[in-house]
Write a protein that holds these residues in place. Structure first.
Motif, PDB file in Angstrom:
ATOM      1  N   GLY A  81     -64.240  37.393  -2.103  1.00  0.00           N
ATOM      2  CA  GLY A  81     -62.837  37.537  -1.746  1.00  0.00           C
ATOM      3  C   GLY A  81     -62.486  37.011  -0.373  1.00  0.00           C
ATOM      4  N   THR A  82     -63.470  36.493   0.365  1.00  0.00           N
ATOM      5  CA  THR A  82     -63.216  35.885   1.666  1.00  0.00           C
ATOM      6  C   THR A  82     -63.208  34.366   1.536  1.00  0.00           C
ATOM      7  OG1 THR A  82     -65.513  35.588   2.403  1.00  0.00           O
ATOM      8  CG2 THR A  82     -64.534  37.786   2.666  1.00  0.00           C
ATOM      9  N   ASN A  83     -62.888  33.698   2.634  1.00  0.00           N
ATOM     10  CA  ASN A  83     -62.903  32.236   2.651  1.00  0.00           C
ATOM     11  C   ASN A  83     -64.238  31.689   3.148  1.00  0.00           C
ATOM     12  OD1 ASN A  83     -60.212  31.959   1.736  1.00  0.00           O
ATOM     13  ND2 ASN A  83     -59.430  32.284   3.816  1.00  0.00           N
ATOM     14  N   VAL A  84     -65.233  32.539   3.300  1.00  0.00           N
ATOM     15  CA  VAL A  84     -66.543  32.102   3.776  1.00  0.00           C
ATOM     16  C   VAL A  84     -67.298  31.445   2.629  1.00  0.00           C
ATOM     17  CG1 VAL A  84     -68.730  32.803   4.798  1.00  0.00           C
ATOM     18  CG2 VAL A  84     -66.602  33.962   5.461  1.00  0.00           C
ATOM     19  N   PRO A  85     -67.657  30.171   2.749  1.00  0.00           N
ATOM     20  CA  PRO A  85     -68.410  29.513   1.673  1.00  0.00           C
ATOM     21  C   PRO A  85     -69.779  30.166   1.484  1.00  0.00           C
ATOM     22  CG  PRO A  85     -67.469  27.893   3.193  1.00  0.00           C
ATOM     23  CD  PRO A  85     -67.329  29.229   3.839  1.00  0.00           C
ATOM     24  N   HIS A  86     -70.107  30.474   0.252  1.00  0.00           N
ATOM     25  CA  HIS A  86     -71.388  31.108  -0.039  1.00  0.00           C
ATOM     26  C   HIS A  86     -71.743  30.907  -1.507  1.00  0.00           C
ATOM     27  CE1 HIS A  86     -68.439  34.129  -1.286  1.00  0.00           C
ATOM     28  NE2 HIS A  86     -69.377  34.661  -2.065  1.00  0.00           N
ATOM     29  N   ALA A 131     -69.096  21.005  12.048  1.00  0.00           N
ATOM     30  CA  ALA A 131     -69.380  22.074  13.005  1.00  0.00           C
ATOM     31  C   ALA A 131     -68.197  23.029  13.118  1.00  0.00           C
ATOM     32  CB  ALA A 131     -69.711  21.479  14.372  1.00  0.00           C
ATOM     33  N   ARG A 132     -66.999  22.485  13.116  1.00  0.00           N
ATOM     34  CA  ARG A 132     -65.816  23.341  13.198  1.00  0.00           C
ATOM     35  C   ARG A 132     -65.709  24.238  11.971  1.00  0.00           C
ATOM     36  NH1 ARG A 132     -60.214  21.420  15.814  1.00  0.00           N
ATOM     37  NH2 ARG A 132     -59.208  23.469  15.919  1.00  0.00           N
ATOM     38  N   ASP A 133     -66.001  23.678  10.788  1.00  0.00           N
ATOM     39  CA  ASP A 133     -65.995  24.487   9.568  1.00  0.00           C
ATOM     40  C   ASP A 133     -67.020  25.619   9.656  1.00  0.00           C
ATOM     41  OD1 ASP A 133     -64.042  22.897   8.483  1.00  0.00           O
ATOM     42  OD2 ASP A 133     -65.405  21.722   7.230  1.00  0.00           O
ATOM     43  N   ALA A 134     -68.171  25.310  10.261  1.00  0.00           N
ATOM     44  CA  ALA A 134     -69.216  26.334  10.406  1.00  0.00           C
ATOM     45  C   ALA A 134     -68.741  27.482  11.276  1.00  0.00           C
ATOM     46  CB  ALA A 134     -70.477  25.709  10.997  1.00  0.00           C
ATOM     47  N   MET A 135     -68.057  27.166  12.359  1.00  0.00           N
ATOM     48  CA  MET A 135     -67.609  28.228  13.266  1.00  0.00           C
ATOM     49  C   MET A 135     -66.463  29.031  12.651  1.00  0.00           C
ATOM     50  SD  MET A 135     -69.904  27.675  15.322  1.00  0.00           S
ATOM     51  CE  MET A 135     -69.566  29.080  16.380  1.00  0.00           C
ATOM     52  N   THR A 136     -65.637  28.384  11.837  1.00  0.00           N
ATOM     53  CA  THR A 136     -64.605  29.122  11.101  1.00  0.00           C
ATOM     54  C   THR A 136     -65.251  30.085  10.115  1.00  0.00           C
ATOM     55  OG1 THR A 136     -63.052  27.265  11.308  1.00  0.00           O
ATOM     56  CG2 THR A 136     -62.617  28.889   9.569  1.00  0.00           C
ATOM     57  N   ALA A 137     -66.322  29.615   9.456  1.00  0.00           N
ATOM     58  CA  ALA A 137     -67.047  30.479   8.524  1.00  0.00           C
ATOM     59  C   ALA A 137     -67.677  31.652   9.248  1.00  0.00           C
ATOM     60  CB  ALA A 137     -68.116  29.667   7.786  1.00  0.00           C
ATOM     61  N   LEU A 138     -68.244  31.399  10.427  1.00  0.00           N
ATOM     62  CA  LEU A 138     -68.863  32.483  11.197  1.00  0.00           C
ATOM     63  C   LEU A 138     -67.823  33.528  11.582  1.00  0.00           C
ATOM     64  CD1 LEU A 138     -71.424  33.593  12.510  1.00  0.00           C
ATOM     65  CD2 LEU A 138     -70.857  32.270  14.564  1.00  0.00           C
ATOM     66  N   ALA A 139     -66.658  33.080  12.002  1.00  0.00           N
ATOM     67  CA  ALA A 139     -65.584  34.028  12.329  1.00  0.00           C
ATOM     68  C   ALA A 139     -65.231  34.863  11.102  1.00  0.00           C
ATOM     69  CB  ALA A 139     -64.364  33.270  12.833  1.00  0.00           C
ATOM     70  N   GLY A 140     -65.213  34.232   9.933  1.00  0.00           N
ATOM     71  CA  GLY A 140     -64.912  34.963   8.703  1.00  0.00           C
ATOM     72  C   GLY A 140     -65.958  36.014   8.386  1.00  0.00           C
ATOM     73  N   ILE A 141     -67.233  35.693   8.592  1.00  0.00           N
ATOM     74  CA  ILE A 141     -68.300  36.680   8.375  1.00  0.00           C
ATOM     75  C   ILE A 141     -68.091  37.886   9.262  1.00  0.00           C
ATOM     76  CG2 ILE A 141     -70.771  37.105   8.672  1.00  0.00           C
ATOM     77  CD1 ILE A 141     -71.206  34.123   7.968  1.00  0.00           C
ATOM     78  N   HIS A 142     -67.732  37.640  10.497  1.00  0.00           N
ATOM     79  CA  HIS A 142     -67.621  38.727  11.465  1.00  0.00           C
ATOM     80  C   HIS A 142     -66.377  39.593  11.257  1.00  0.00           C
ATOM     81  CE1 HIS A 142     -70.421  36.359  14.386  1.00  0.00           C
ATOM     82  NE2 HIS A 142     -71.054  36.886  13.353  1.00  0.00           N
ATOM     83  N   LYS A 143     -65.444  39.124  10.452  1.00  0.00           N
ATOM     84  CA  LYS A 143     -64.258  39.921  10.142  1.00  0.00           C
ATOM     85  C   LYS A 143     -64.492  40.876   8.978  1.00  0.00           C
ATOM     86  CE  LYS A 143     -60.854  36.526  11.776  1.00  0.00           C
ATOM     87  NZ  LYS A 143     -59.737  35.623  11.382  1.00  0.00           N
ATOM     88  N   VAL A 144     -65.615  40.718   8.280  1.00  0.00           N
ATOM     89  CA  VAL A 144     -65.911  41.573   7.130  1.00  0.00           C
ATOM     90  C   VAL A 144     -66.034  43.031   7.569  1.00  0.00           C
ATOM     91  CG1 VAL A 144     -67.729  42.155   5.478  1.00  0.00           C
ATOM     92  CG2 VAL A 144     -67.005  39.779   5.738  1.00  0.00           C
ATOM     93  N   ASP A 145     -65.486  43.921   6.774  1.00  0.00           N
ATOM     94  CA  ASP A 145     -65.588  45.353   7.060  1.00  0.00           C
ATOM     95  C   ASP A 145     -67.029  45.803   6.823  1.00  0.00           C
ATOM     96  OD1 ASP A 145     -65.430  48.094   7.248  1.00  0.00           O
ATOM     97  OD2 ASP A 145     -63.754  48.300   5.840  1.00  0.00           O
ATOM     98  N   GLU A 217     -68.767  18.597   3.146  1.00  0.00           N
ATOM     99  CA  GLU A 217     -68.114  19.890   2.915  1.00  0.00           C
ATOM    100  C   GLU A 217     -69.126  21.019   3.102  1.00  0.00           C
ATOM    101  OE1 GLU A 217     -65.221  18.489  -0.748  1.00  0.00           O
ATOM    102  OE2 GLU A 217     -67.363  18.771  -1.091  1.00  0.00           O
ATOM    103  N   LEU A 218     -68.724  22.071   3.776  1.00  0.00           N
ATOM    104  CA  LEU A 218     -69.579  23.243   3.905  1.00  0.00           C
ATOM    105  C   LEU A 218     -69.583  23.986   2.581  1.00  0.00           C
ATOM    106  CD1 LEU A 218     -71.339  25.131   5.590  1.00  0.00           C
ATOM    107  CD2 LEU A 218     -69.241  26.291   6.354  1.00  0.00           C
ATOM    108  N   LEU A 219     -70.762  24.034   1.949  1.00  0.00           N
ATOM    109  CA  LEU A 219     -70.892  24.675   0.646  1.00  0.00           C
ATOM    110  C   LEU A 219     -71.246  26.147   0.753  1.00  0.00           C
ATOM    111  CD1 LEU A 219     -72.921  21.917  -1.260  1.00  0.00           C
ATOM    112  CD2 LEU A 219     -70.454  22.327  -1.346  1.00  0.00           C
ATOM    113  N   ALA A 220     -72.115  26.482   1.701  1.00  0.00           N
ATOM    114  CA  ALA A 220     -72.575  27.870   1.776  1.00  0.00           C
ATOM    115  C   ALA A 220     -73.311  28.136   3.076  1.00  0.00           C
ATOM    116  CB  ALA A 220     -73.503  28.195   0.604  1.00  0.00           C
TER     117      ALA A 220
END
Length: 329
Positions: A81-86, A131-145, A217-220
């Motif tokens: 349900g997040t935008n983090v590629p995985h 690299a920018r996509d990676a840091m956006t993904a990292l921010a998304g991980i850290h927003k997880v409850d 593209e960042l896949l996961a």
């Protein structure tokens, strides 16, 4: 586990999971990774070929820490349900009936990590976007409850994350290269940033744990063996310090952006960041310098043959110098 045995176990497993008594298994092969056993395999079902990734813990060890594959499952499932590629978890269980150990299965994604020759196919502009996509993904991980991952337990405290490396330092080769360790350790303990966010962290967020397609593209985000609940800035400090040439004395074969730029992109994706990022950069290099010395010892004593640590050895000193600078300037 030998490939033939894995294949034999996979046949009834996949026939049950796909509800297809005629499904077949092909191309069973060992996958990458050091903290567990992983395998790639193809399945033919209803005329369609699908590729999968299977992760098992190593045999004969307690299923805890990096050998507890269910920790990885818990972390990855928080990304639904997040935008983090995985790569989603398709099947997973602590039940040992299928493989004799706990397991999880994911779809195999058609990509690779930024290691060896893979980055050479991309332009500098593409690598910056990656690299920018990676840091956006990292921010998304850290927003997880973090409440969504109770299996990961609780944070053990900053002091533990500093002092846990003492026993590795005491056994490190070339201890003179780690001469700054007592001073850096003291400063880390005296300047703990207690305001940092405590939530789900990856534990080894760096370029070889990010899977990209041939179209950049960042896949996961992959390889969650070191995940946990703790200061999320551990991840930011880790990748930023690894991407700062000042921390390294040996040649770093990378064309990725500087750590300062990575941090700026992370802040764009995350928002206001609480906690002293420089402290976490210092902790990252403090840990890695000690890890390098310990692994160098294992290599030289023949316990784990890996000459790569001989190449990294010159950076043990610069890792500590960098950590000291982050804590004092």
């Amino acid at each position: 586990m030998e490939l033939e045995e894995v294949g034999n176990r996979l046949v009834p497993f996949i026939r049950t999971k796909l509800q297809d008594p005629n499904a077949t298994i092909e191309n069973v092969a060992r996958g990458p990774g050091h903290a567990g056993f992983s395998y790639f395999f193809d399945t033919i079902s209803d005329g369609l070929r699908t590729s999968y990734f299977l992760r098992l813990p190593p045999p004969g060890v307690k299923h805890e820490g990096t050998a507890d594959v269910m920790r990885q499952v818990a972390a990855i499932r928080t990304l639904q349900g997040t935008n983090v590629p995985h790569a989603p978890i398709l099947w997973a269980s602590a039940d040992e009936d299928w493989f004799g150990v706990p397991y999880f299965v994911q779809p195999r994604l058609d990509g690779d990590t930024l290691k060896d020759e893979w980055p050479l196919q991309f332009s500098d502009a593409q690598l910056r976007a990656m690299a920018r996509d990676a840091m956006t993904a990292l921010a998304g991980i850290h927003k997880v409850d973090p409440a969504n991952a109770p299996y990961l337990g609780q944070f053990w405290g900053y002091e533990f994350d500093v002092t846990r490396w003492d026993r590795f330092y005491e056994r490190a080769a070339e201890p003179e290269l780690l001469a700054l360790q007592p001073r850096v350790k003291q400063l880390l303990l005296e300047n703990i940033p207690h305001d940092a966010r405590i939530a789900v962290y990856h534990g080894d967020f760096q370029w070889s744990n990010l899977l990209y397609s041939r179209k950049a593209e960042l896949l996961a985000v992959i390889d969650w063996e070191l995940c946990g609940i703790g200061p999320t800035l551990n991840d930011l400090g880790w990748i930023c310090a690894f991407s700062d040439p000042e921390a390294w004395a040996h040649t770093q074969p990378t064309r990725m952006p500087h750590g300062d730029e990575l941090e700026a992109w992370y802040r764009e994706g995350y928002g206001e960041v609480e906690g002293n990022v420089r402290w976490f950069k210092a902790l990252a290099m403090y840990k890695f310098g000690i890890i390098s010395g310990f692994n160098l010892m294992l290599h030289r004593r023949g316990k784990r043959d890996d000459p790569h640590w001989e190449e990294i050895k010159p950076s043990m000193k610069s890792n500590m110098e960098y950590a000291l600078k982050m804590l004092t300037s």
